[in-house]
Structure formats: C-alpha cells, structure tokens
Design a protein around this motif. Structure first.
Motif, PDB file in Angstrom:
ATOM      1  N   ALA A  35      21.205  35.598  31.628  1.00 28.32           N
ATOM      2  CA  ALA A  35      21.258  36.622  30.580  1.00 28.32           C
ATOM      3  C   ALA A  35      22.011  37.848  31.069  1.00 28.32           C
ATOM      4  CB  ALA A  35      19.846  37.011  30.151  1.00 28.32           C
ATOM      5  N   ALA A  36      21.726  38.269  32.302  1.00 28.02           N
ATOM      6  CA  ALA A  36      22.424  39.428  32.862  1.00 28.02           C
ATOM      7  C   ALA A  36      23.915  39.152  33.008  1.00 28.02           C
ATOM      8  CB  ALA A  36      21.813  39.786  34.217  1.00 28.02           C
ATOM      9  N   VAL A  37      24.260  37.970  33.517  1.00 22.19           N
ATOM     10  CA  VAL A  37      25.676  37.627  33.696  1.00 22.19           C
ATOM     11  C   VAL A  37      26.370  37.510  32.344  1.00 22.19           C
ATOM     12  CG1 VAL A  37      27.275  35.881  34.582  1.00 22.19           C
ATOM     13  CG2 VAL A  37      25.252  36.501  35.906  1.00 22.19           C
ATOM     14  N   ALA A  38      25.700  36.931  31.361  1.00 19.62           N
ATOM     15  CA  ALA A  38      26.308  36.764  30.036  1.00 19.62           C
ATOM     16  C   ALA A  38      26.672  38.098  29.411  1.00 19.62           C
ATOM     17  CB  ALA A  38      25.353  36.001  29.116  1.00 19.62           C
ATOM     18  N   ILE A  39      25.887  39.125  29.686  1.00 17.21           N
ATOM     19  CA  ILE A  39      26.129  40.433  29.100  1.00 17.21           C
ATOM     20  C   ILE A  39      27.182  41.219  29.879  1.00 17.21           C
ATOM     21  CG2 ILE A  39      25.051  42.682  28.633  1.00 17.21           C
ATOM     22  CD1 ILE A  39      22.429  41.023  28.165  1.00 17.21           C
ATOM     23  N   ILE A  40      27.123  41.144  31.205  1.00 15.20           N
ATOM     24  CA  ILE A  40      27.970  41.991  32.044  1.00 15.20           C
ATOM     25  C   ILE A  40      29.318  41.356  32.364  1.00 15.20           C
ATOM     26  CG2 ILE A  40      28.097  43.144  34.309  1.00 15.20           C
ATOM     27  CD1 ILE A  40      25.007  43.357  34.130  1.00 15.20           C
ATOM     28  N   ALA A  41      29.354  40.027  32.531  1.00 17.92           N
ATOM     29  CA  ALA A  41      30.591  39.360  32.956  1.00 17.92           C
ATOM     30  C   ALA A  41      31.775  39.598  32.014  1.00 17.92           C
ATOM     31  CB  ALA A  41      30.351  37.859  33.133  1.00 17.92           C
ATOM     32  N   PRO A  42      31.601  39.522  30.688  1.00 16.20           N
ATOM     33  CA  PRO A  42      32.777  39.728  29.827  1.00 16.20           C
ATOM     34  C   PRO A  42      33.449  41.079  30.018  1.00 16.20           C
ATOM     35  CG  PRO A  42      30.987  38.721  28.577  1.00 16.20           C
ATOM     36  CD  PRO A  42      30.416  39.144  29.896  1.00 16.20           C
ATOM     37  N   VAL A  43      32.647  42.131  30.123  1.00 16.26           N
ATOM     38  CA  VAL A  43      33.222  43.464  30.330  1.00 16.26           C
ATOM     39  C   VAL A  43      33.855  43.555  31.713  1.00 16.26           C
ATOM     40  CG1 VAL A  43      32.691  45.914  30.509  1.00 16.26           C
ATOM     41  CG2 VAL A  43      31.621  44.550  28.727  1.00 16.26           C
ATOM     42  N   ALA A  44      33.157  43.016  32.730  1.00 15.28           N
ATOM     43  CA  ALA A  44      33.676  43.079  34.098  1.00 15.28           C
ATOM     44  C   ALA A  44      34.993  42.326  34.227  1.00 15.28           C
ATOM     45  CB  ALA A  44      32.639  42.498  35.067  1.00 15.28           C
ATOM     46  N   MET A  45      35.071  41.133  33.616  1.00 15.69           N
ATOM     47  CA  MET A  45      36.297  40.339  33.711  1.00 15.69           C
ATOM     48  C   MET A  45      37.431  40.996  32.929  1.00 15.69           C
ATOM     49  SD  MET A  45      35.448  37.972  35.770  1.00 15.69           S
ATOM     50  CE  MET A  45      36.723  36.713  35.656  1.00 15.69           C
ATOM     51  N   GLY A  46      37.106  41.650  31.816  1.00 20.08           N
ATOM     52  CA  GLY A  46      38.119  42.387  31.072  1.00 20.08           C
ATOM     53  C   GLY A  46      38.658  43.552  31.884  1.00 20.08           C
ATOM     54  N   PHE A  47      37.772  44.251  32.570  1.00 22.14           N
ATOM     55  CA  PHE A  47      38.198  45.343  33.444  1.00 22.14           C
ATOM     56  C   PHE A  47      39.106  44.816  34.543  1.00 22.14           C
ATOM     57  CE2 PHE A  47      38.024  48.576  36.628  1.00 22.14           C
ATOM     58  CZ  PHE A  47      37.747  49.758  35.970  1.00 22.14           C
ATOM     59  N   ALA A  48      38.753  43.675  35.119  1.00 21.06           N
ATOM     60  CA  ALA A  48      39.550  43.089  36.203  1.00 21.06           C
ATOM     61  C   ALA A  48      40.962  42.766  35.730  1.00 21.06           C
ATOM     62  CB  ALA A  48      38.858  41.830  36.726  1.00 21.06           C
ATOM     63  N   THR A  49      41.075  42.185  34.544  1.00 16.17           N
ATOM     64  CA  THR A  49      42.388  41.826  34.011  1.00 16.17           C
ATOM     65  C   THR A  49      43.240  43.059  33.762  1.00 16.17           C
ATOM     66  OG1 THR A  49      41.517  39.829  32.975  1.00 16.17           O
ATOM     67  CG2 THR A  49      43.583  40.690  32.106  1.00 16.17           C
ATOM     68  N   ARG A  50      42.623  44.066  33.181  1.00 12.42           N
ATOM     69  CA  ARG A  50      43.382  45.252  32.795  1.00 12.42           C
ATOM     70  C   ARG A  50      43.877  46.028  34.011  1.00 12.42           C
ATOM     71  NH1 ARG A  50      43.538  49.040  28.623  1.00 12.42           N
ATOM     72  NH2 ARG A  50      43.223  47.325  27.189  1.00 12.42           N
ATOM     73  N   TYR A  51      43.055  46.132  35.057  1.00 10.17           N
ATOM     74  CA  TYR A  51      43.384  47.029  36.159  1.00 10.17           C
ATOM     75  C   TYR A  51      43.668  46.308  37.476  1.00 10.17           C
ATOM     76  CZ  TYR A  51      42.148  50.509  32.800  1.00 10.17           C
ATOM     77  OH  TYR A  51      42.113  51.262  31.661  1.00 10.17           O
ATOM     78  N   ARG A  52      44.210  45.104  37.329  1.00  6.88           N
ATOM     79  CA  ARG A  52      44.754  44.378  38.474  1.00  6.88           C
ATOM     80  C   ARG A  52      43.740  44.173  39.596  1.00  6.88           C
ATOM     81  NH1 ARG A  52      48.861  47.284  40.884  1.00  6.88           N
ATOM     82  NH2 ARG A  52      48.145  49.192  39.913  1.00  6.88           N
ATOM     83  N   ILE A  53      42.496  43.879  39.220  1.00  7.19           N
ATOM     84  CA  ILE A  53      41.486  43.450  40.180  1.00  7.19           C
ATOM     85  C   ILE A  53      41.424  41.934  40.101  1.00  7.19           C
ATOM     86  CG2 ILE A  53      39.054  43.563  40.830  1.00  7.19           C
ATOM     87  CD1 ILE A  53      38.895  46.244  39.407  1.00  7.19           C
ATOM     88  N   HIS A  54      41.400  41.268  41.231  1.00  5.25           N
ATOM     89  CA  HIS A  54      41.385  39.804  41.225  1.00  5.25           C
ATOM     90  C   HIS A  54      40.159  39.304  40.463  1.00  5.25           C
ATOM     91  CE1 HIS A  54      41.664  35.662  42.487  1.00  5.25           C
ATOM     92  NE2 HIS A  54      42.752  35.924  43.184  1.00  5.25           N
TER      93      HIS A  54
END
Length: 446
Positions: free
Chosen positions: A113-132
């Motif tokens: 549940a925690a990963v389902a909520i946080i992962a989408p935002v975290a992965m979007g941040f990674a894509t936008r700001y060149r974090i692997h």
C-alpha cells in the motif's frame, strides 16, 4: 517426482523467456495449465485460484489513476512542489522517499500500500529530474521493507507472534533494528551504484536541476538551484489540453490531489483495498473530466500485469500442491544444523522473490519451529536471518513492490527497469541469505 518436475519447469520458464521473445507471464500461465493438469492432475479452476486477483486490481487501479494524474498535469505539479520543498537539493530526494516509506510501514501500513501510493510520484520525479529510475525505485521499496518489521509493522507482528505462540525467545527491537539496517545498506548500495554520487556533485556545483528530461515531460524545463522556478513549457500540459502550467492548481488538479489523498487515507488509516480505492477515484475523475482521460487506459502497464500474474499463478500452484512445504521438509532432514539453517533462509528468499513476503513469513517460520526447538541453532538469529532473506527480495519485479516500480517507470524505460530489477533481485536473492546466515546464524550458534 511431481515436485521435482514442477520446480524444473519453473526454471525452464525463465530460460525460455530469456532466450526467446515471449512474455514470461504468458509462458508461466501455460506452464501452470500443463503442470497443473498433467503433473498434479487438478482442474483449471483450482489453477486459477492462484491467480493474484488482488495484485491485478492494485496494478491496474494505481497505474490507471496515475495515468490520469499525468495527463492532467497533477504529477507535474507534485514534482515541482517536491523540488521547492527540498530547495533544489535533489540528491536528498531518494533518501526522503526511503524515510517516508519506512515511517508509513513502521506505523502498521501494508508494504504494497505504501509503495503503491509513493512509487508513482517518486518515479515521475526520477524521470523529470534525471535520477536513475532504479535508484528511486530501490529507495522506495527498501524504505517500505525497512519499516515493516517494527513491533507494530505487519511483518514484525507476524514474526514476533509466531515466536511467542511457540514459546521461543524473541527480540522485537533487535529484529526491527537488524532488518532496518539491512534495508538501509541495500538502499545505500543502490544509491552509489545508480548515480547518487553524481546527484551530490550536481548539488555541490549549484547546477542541480538543469534541462530536465524534455522527452519525458513534453518540454525542456529549467529550474534553478533553489527549486523556486516554474516553467510552462509543456511539462504541465495534459493530453486533453485543459491543464495550465505546472505551478498552477485548477479544479481538475485539486480534485485529483483530493483523490490521491483519499487513496492514501483509505489505504493507510481505514485499511481499504488499494486497488479498488484507486479504481474508484480514477473512474470518478474520468466521469468528471473525460477530456484528460483519453488514452489513460492504454497507459496501464498491461504487459507487466500479464507477466506478474502468470508467474505468481504458477508459484501459487506450487504452494497449493505443497511443493514449497516439500522443500522445507527436505531441509529439515539435513543432518548438519547450520546447513539446514542456511537452506531455510535460501528457500525463504527464493519463494518470496516470486510470492507474498507476508505469506512466506507466515509459512516458513512455523515450518522451521520443530527445527528451532531442538536448540541446534540460535532461534532469534535464524528468525532474523530468515526475515532479512525473505524481505529484501521485495525489489524483485515478480513481487508486488517490485512490480509497482516497474509499472510506474516511464514507458520508454520500463524494459530497462524490469531487466535491472530482475538482475538485482536475483542477485539479492542469492547473496542476502549467505550474508544473513554468516552474520546472524553462524556467530550465534557456535
């Protein structure tokens, strides 16, 4: 003989899918049908009982909801807000995600549940700001694992209760500290391996967030080192054409944020099903704002859903036919106690990489109780080693947490993320039992 055949077929599924261009999940479903009907002589309804319906709904619901949030620019707004919150120190964001996930699961939230909520935002941040993407994904998953063994965490409650019910010594604090430290070490290794030092260097040179991955956001945002700048060059536009620049909150984005908050509140406080709650929010947003919902269903990670569904179905067949228990019984008859303890940890890691960590902890610890009660190895040490071995592999793309990371990676990065999570997951599956055994079983039992 049937158990040997079933396990051999599982290995064959991995080999064939690696050599040939065929979806591993589709191959696993065929294998489940063939092995189930011909080897175990069960009907198809019993085979389908192992299909992970709950995981299917989680993957579909969460990826559908966040596809809508990407379309209408809400994800862009969240990303910009996160940049402002860390004042441009993007190197700290992965650790912030680790800490948030750990805190949430330590308070009793279910790890997926925690990963389902946080992962989408975290992965979007990674894509936008060149974090692997692997760096961000690992920090989220290992953070969720780190908190789960707290005395009130789901994994901690399961493990400590089994020990107490069987009159074995337990140390909830030691279990929590040990598993937290192990997850933090894996997160630190991932941080160094996937560009963490480069992120620190970017911050030190005060050129933190420059020219953010234009092909992922539709434009080439440039944000200052303070993180205070906004851009309207495409990153905040939705496919429906209704969203303003990334710094603005219109009605659609406000309702989407309200929906995301409702998902978090429902899953973490009221224990509502994550998948169905996410689907409910997504459908309501689609009814209210149909323009920005165009194409959202196509962005659901259907290939990942098939892959995970097939593998989990096959492993569930092995569990239902007692193949896993057969492995455990075989280990119990090993004449060398320390070797038997290592094999228990290895089985926990292998099965948990493809199935529920909660389930494997609830199954393997009771299975090991007769062995533990002999006093041939230290019970507390073995349980800690088993907990670490069974939980750190949640980064595998075949577990719920790993699957959520893969599903929420950018489409052009998804195959790479899947390949990396599989290789790292399999490496952790082999290395972790060895290290946990050497650190917690051998010194405490000799």
């Amino acid at each position: 003989m049937a158990n040997v055949i079933a396990l051999s077929v599982l290995v064959l599924v991995f080999v064939i899918s690696t050599v040939r261009s065929v979806n591993m999940g589709a191959l696993a479903l065929v294998a489940a049908f063939v092995v189930g009907t011909l080897v175990f002589t069960v009907d198809t309804s019993e085979i389908l009982d192992g299909f992970p319906a709950s995981l299917f709904v989680i993957l579909v619901g969460v990826t559908y909801l966040f596809a809508l949030a990407r379309n209408n620019g809400t994800v862009d707004w969240i990303i910009h807000a996160a940049v402002r919150a860390v004042r441009g120190r993007v190197a700290l964001v992965p650790w912030a995600m680790f800490a948030v996930c750990a805190a949430v699961t330590a308070m009793g939230a279910v790890s997926p549940a925690a990963v389902a909520i946080i992962a989408p935002v975290a992965m979007g941040f990674a894509t936008r700001y060149r974090i692997h993407p692997m760096l961000m994904g690992f920090m989220v998953v290992q953070g969720a694992t780190a908190g789960s063994f707290s005395p009130i965490g789901i994994f901690g409650v399961i493990t400590n209760d089994v020990m107490r019910q069987n009159g074995l010594p337990s140390s909830p604090a030691l279990l929590f500290v040990s598993t937290f430290a192990a997850a933090a070490v894996v997160a630190a290794i991932a941080y160094v391996s996937f560009g963490g030092r480069a992120l620190i260097a970017r911050g030190a040179s005060e050129r933190v967030l420059v020219s953010a991955v234009g092909n992922a956001s539709g434009g080439g945002d440039t944000i200052t080192g303070s993180g205070s700048g906004d851009s309207s060059k495409g990153g905040g536009k939705s496919s429906g054409g209704t969203a303003p620049h990334a710094g603005a909150l219109n009605l659609e984005r406000r309702l989407t944020l309200l929906g995301l908050a409702s998902l978090a509140l429902g899953a973490l406080v009221f224990d509502l099903d994550v998948g169905f709650t996410a689907l409910t929010v997504a459908v309501l947003l689609t009814l209210i704002f149909p323009a920005s919902a165009r194409g959202a269903v196509d962005k659901i990670s259907w290939g990942t859903v098939l892959l995970i569904g097939g593998i989990v179905t096959y492993v569930a067949l092995l569990q239902n036919q007692n193949t896993v228990q057969w492995l455990g019984d075989s280990v119990a008859h090993v004449g060398i106690p320390l070797l038997a303890a290592f094999l228990i940890c290895l089985i926990g890691a292998i099965v948990s990489a493809f199935a529920s960590t909660t389930g494997i902890l609830g199954a393997l610890i009771p299975l090991a109780i007769p062995f533990l009660m002999t006093g041939q190895v230290n019970a507390t040490g073995l349980v800690i080693a088993l907990a670490i071995s069974s939980s750190l592999v949640d980064c595998s793309p075949f577990s719920t947490n790993g699957a959520l990371v893969v599903a929420n990676a950018a489409p052009e990065e998804r195959d790479v993320v899947f390949g990396l999570t599989m290789r790292w997951g399999m490496t952790i599956m082999v290395v972790t039992p060895i290290l946990a055994w050497l650190l917690f079983v051998v010194p405490w039992s000799v």
